[in-house]
Write an enzyme that holds these catalytic residues in place. Sequence first.
Site, PDB file in Angstrom:
ATOM      1  N   ASN A   1       0.802  -1.218   0.000  1.00  0.00           N
ATOM      2  CA  ASN A   1       0.000   0.000   0.000  1.00  0.00           C
ATOM      3  C   ASN A   1       0.839   1.274   0.000  1.00  0.00           C
ATOM      4  O   ASN A   1       0.349   2.338  -0.382  1.00  0.00           O
ATOM      5  CB  ASN A   1      -0.925   0.003   1.230  1.00  0.00           C
ATOM      6  CG  ASN A   1      -1.629   1.324   1.420  1.00  0.00           C
ATOM      7  OD1 ASN A   1      -2.524   1.679   0.660  1.00  0.00           O
ATOM      8  ND2 ASN A   1      -1.219   2.091   2.424  1.00  0.00           N
TER       9      ASN A   1
ATOM     10  N   TYR B   1       3.357   9.338 -11.211  1.00  0.00           N
ATOM     11  CA  TYR B   1       2.417   8.553 -10.403  1.00  0.00           C
ATOM     12  C   TYR B   1       1.643   7.563 -11.281  1.00  0.00           C
ATOM     13  O   TYR B   1       1.497   6.387 -10.929  1.00  0.00           O
ATOM     14  CB  TYR B   1       1.463   9.503  -9.686  1.00  0.00           C
ATOM     15  CG  TYR B   1       0.531   8.848  -8.690  1.00  0.00           C
ATOM     16  CD1 TYR B   1       1.013   8.378  -7.480  1.00  0.00           C
ATOM     17  CD2 TYR B   1      -0.832   8.700  -8.969  1.00  0.00           C
ATOM     18  CE1 TYR B   1       0.165   7.776  -6.549  1.00  0.00           C
ATOM     19  CE2 TYR B   1      -1.687   8.112  -8.045  1.00  0.00           C
ATOM     20  CZ  TYR B   1      -1.187   7.652  -6.844  1.00  0.00           C
ATOM     21  OH  TYR B   1      -2.031   7.060  -5.939  1.00  0.00           O
ATOM     22  N   ALA B   2       1.156   8.030 -12.439  1.00  0.00           N
ATOM     23  CA  ALA B   2       0.412   7.162 -13.347  1.00  0.00           C
ATOM     24  C   ALA B   2       1.284   6.006 -13.832  1.00  0.00           C
ATOM     25  O   ALA B   2       0.835   4.853 -13.893  1.00  0.00           O
ATOM     26  CB  ALA B   2      -0.119   7.969 -14.533  1.00  0.00           C
TER      27      ALA B   2
ATOM     28  N   SER C   1       3.880   4.700 -12.313  1.00  0.00           N
ATOM     29  CA  SER C   1       4.161   3.775 -11.210  1.00  0.00           C
ATOM     30  C   SER C   1       2.959   2.893 -10.906  1.00  0.00           C
ATOM     31  O   SER C   1       3.101   1.687 -10.683  1.00  0.00           O
ATOM     32  CB  SER C   1       4.589   4.542  -9.959  1.00  0.00           C
ATOM     33  OG  SER C   1       3.514   5.286  -9.401  1.00  0.00           O
ATOM     34  N   LYS C   2       1.775   3.476 -10.922  1.00  0.00           N
ATOM     35  CA  LYS C   2       0.572   2.708 -10.595  1.00  0.00           C
ATOM     36  C   LYS C   2       0.143   1.811 -11.753  1.00  0.00           C
ATOM     37  O   LYS C   2      -0.385   0.715 -11.545  1.00  0.00           O
ATOM     38  CB  LYS C   2      -0.558   3.660 -10.196  1.00  0.00           C
ATOM     39  CG  LYS C   2      -0.309   4.387  -8.875  1.00  0.00           C
ATOM     40  CD  LYS C   2      -0.182   3.425  -7.703  1.00  0.00           C
ATOM     41  CE  LYS C   2      -0.143   4.138  -6.361  1.00  0.00           C
ATOM     42  NZ  LYS C   2      -0.105   3.199  -5.219  1.00  0.00           N
TER      43      LYS C   2
END
Length: 263
Positions: free
Chosen positions: A106, A171-172, A174-175
């Site tokens: 998480n 962020y995009a 990595s996710k």
Amino acid sequence: MQTDLERPGQMYSNAQTMRLKDKVAIITGSAQGIGRAIAERYQKEGAKLILCDMREESVAQTAKELSSLGNPVTSVACNVTKKEDCEKVVNVAIEKHGQIDVLVNNAGITKDGLIMRMKEEDWDIVMDVNLKGAFHFVKACVSPMMKKRSGRIINISSVVGLMGNPGQANYAASKGGLIAFSKAMAKELATRNILVNAIAPGFVATQMTDALPEEVRKLYLSAISLGRFAQPDEIAKVALFLASDDSSYVTGQVISVNGGLYM
């Protein structure tokens, strides 16, 4: 004539037991927010928890508070970008409980900015925490799970990893990478009955969304079909399903929990 007590639904309700009784779960980034909500949900369902977070005092306080709900909870300070820290957490779990049944990756951060202004170090740290941290923990947990021939790995991705978002290229990426990683691991580990899935939350009412400017909050809310941000426990309920025997034939999946923001 069938009485209330004989109806199947009533019988199930009366006989319901804790779904994670004596399961050992590691949850990263669990001092607050979604991680804490998952920890609390697991604790109520009988799990033995190992919580880890960079914020040592905060995660220790969370462990202390959750211990009052059931089993004693262990906290460990951990920087998920450091392989030795991740291995330390796994070793603590094995030493205390002898096994690892559930891993929830998480831990995550944002360092937003338009690509033309994004610093290389902002790209690197987001990838290191959000994606490489999951790699470190999966690699450390796979051996004890394979020996047990069972396990659940749950990676917390994001709706942004599915649909993209301006100003969040790091962020995009990595996710989105975490989703692809989950699918690859699901195929690689299935023969040992280790199930790997991802959850892609939309916007959740946490400190991260509380910090958004009011006009941005309104813009996001207008795009969500349900017209509200999720509560952390709404993500935790899905994480409970994936950790429990109820999901015994679910692997390699991405479960979106976004209130209709992206379909």
